[in-house]
Design an enzyme around this catalytic site. Structure first.
Site, PDB file in Angstrom:
ATOM      1  CG  ASP A  67      -0.267  -0.531   2.399  1.00 41.87           C
ATOM      2  OD1 ASP A  67       0.838  -0.290   2.392  1.00 41.87           O
ATOM      3  OD2 ASP A  67      -1.078  -0.874   3.233  1.00 41.87           O
ATOM      4  CG  ASN A 136      -9.266  -1.982  12.210  1.00 43.25           C
ATOM      5  OD1 ASN A 136      -8.355  -2.658  11.528  1.00 43.25           O
ATOM      6  ND2 ASN A 136      -9.612  -0.727  11.368  1.00 43.25           N
ATOM      7  CG  HIS A 138      -6.092  -2.663   8.750  1.00 41.93           C
ATOM      8  ND1 HIS A 138      -5.999  -1.151   9.223  1.00 41.93           N
ATOM      9  CD2 HIS A 138      -4.906  -2.902   9.165  1.00 41.93           C
ATOM     10  CE1 HIS A 138      -4.762  -0.850   9.619  1.00 41.93           C
ATOM     11  NE2 HIS A 138      -3.905  -1.689   9.641  1.00 41.93           N
ATOM     12  CD  GLU A 143      -8.910   0.678   7.826  1.00 44.80           C
ATOM     13  OE1 GLU A 143      -8.916  -0.185   8.655  1.00 44.80           O
ATOM     14  OE2 GLU A 143      -8.169   1.677   7.856  1.00 44.80           O
TER      15      GLU A 143
HETATM   16  P1  PGA Z   1       2.049  -1.905  12.751  1.00 42.25           P
HETATM   17  O1  PGA Z   1       0.686  -2.012  11.329  1.00 42.25           O
HETATM   18  O2  PGA Z   1       3.115  -3.104  12.113  1.00 42.25           O
HETATM   19  O3  PGA Z   1       2.225  -0.643  12.636  1.00 42.25           O
HETATM   20  O4  PGA Z   1       1.516  -2.233  14.067  1.00 42.25           O
HETATM   21  C1  PGA Z   1       0.403  -3.146  11.098  1.00 42.25           C
HETATM   22  C2  PGA Z   1      -0.943  -2.700  10.243  1.00 42.25           C
HETATM   23  O5  PGA Z   1      -1.632  -1.869  10.534  1.00 42.25           O
HETATM   24  O6  PGA Z   1      -1.371  -3.476   9.414  1.00 42.25           O
END
Ligand code: PGA
Length: 245
Positions: A67, A136, A138, A143
């Site tokens: 992304d 959450n 994702h 999302e």
């Molecule tokens: P993080 O993010 O590694 O910064 O916890 C993971 C994500 O949001 O997919």
């Protein structure tokens, strides 16, 4: 899903890096899917150390990132292209033109989605995808509520995701409101997936993933339908897990 419990973040980073290094040595032309955020930093740092010490070569490897923020150019310090260059690509022998991150600052963002999806298909898809998980559920920036059939698309970031990512910016207002992300169907087409989960703040997400049903409102749950997923989670992340003693 195979599950590996790591002692802590350092251990998780080492296990995951060793896994990737072994793949790169066995398949020098590996198509590797990469993630950003806090979790993979330790892995990338281990890959760099190994490259410097043992000479593991990435000359034949092609990478695809999950992304990118909409509106940020690749030289913006908070863009994921910048993150990848800074945290990995600039320190190994990968050919930069074989590293792909969606472009966030193009005029026609819908067209960029199609271009990125086509690029993946043209390269024969991803062999090994590194994934993190949001609180959450994702995956990438897909999302809750995202269709399991989705391909690369533009998303509106939820307030909770923007808040979680505000730690990388000077203020919440600076966090972009949209991103371009591989879709759930895109991710599911990877031949193999390595899901990394670290820290106490992810314990509810891990517990829901292990014990809950497959549900669009918790996107990571779709991984239960994938034939080759390995979860590497550390003890802190397992703390909330009812199925784990
Ligand atoms: P993080 O993010 O590694 O910064 O916890 C993971 C994500 O949001 O997919």
């Amino acid at each position: 899903m195979k599950i590996i419990e790591a002692k802590d973040y350092q251990d998780l980073s080492k296990i995951a890096a060793d896994y990737i290094i072994k793949k790169v040595c066995t398949f020098p032309e590996l198509k590797l899917g990469l993630a950003t955020g806090g979790t993979p930093i330790g892995i990338y740092s281990n890959l760099i150390t190994d490259h410097q010490k043992n000479g593991t070569s990435y000359q034949g490897v092609t990478t695809f990132n999950l992304d990118e923020y909409v509106g940020l150019s690749g030289d913006h310090p908070k863009s994921y292209r910048y993150y990848m260059n800074h945290n990995l690509f600039d320190h190994i022998d990968i050919q930069k033109n074989n590293t792909f991150v969606p472009l966030g600052d193009v005029d026609d963002i819908q067209r960029e989605c199609t271009t990125y999806e086509n690029l993946l298909q043209e390269h024969g898809g991803i062999d090994l995808q590194i994934l993190g998980i949001g609180n959450n559920g994702h995956v990438g920036f897909n999302e809750p509520g995202t269709s399991f059939d989705s391909e690369t698309h533009v998303v509106q970031l939820t307030p909770s995701t923007r808040k979680a990512n505000a730690r990388f910016f000077s203020s919440l207002e600076e966090v972009p409101t949209q991103a371009i992300t591989m879709g759930i169907s895109t991710i599911m087409q990877s031949k193999e997936i390595l899901l990394l989960i670290s820290g106490e703040q992810k314990k509810d997400a891990l517990n829901r993933l292990l014990t809950g049903n497959i549900d669009k409102n918790f996107p990571a749950s779709v991984l239960k339908n994938h034939p080759n997923v390995t979860i590497i989670a550390d003890t802190a992340a397992f703390a909330g897990s009812k199925v784990h003693s």
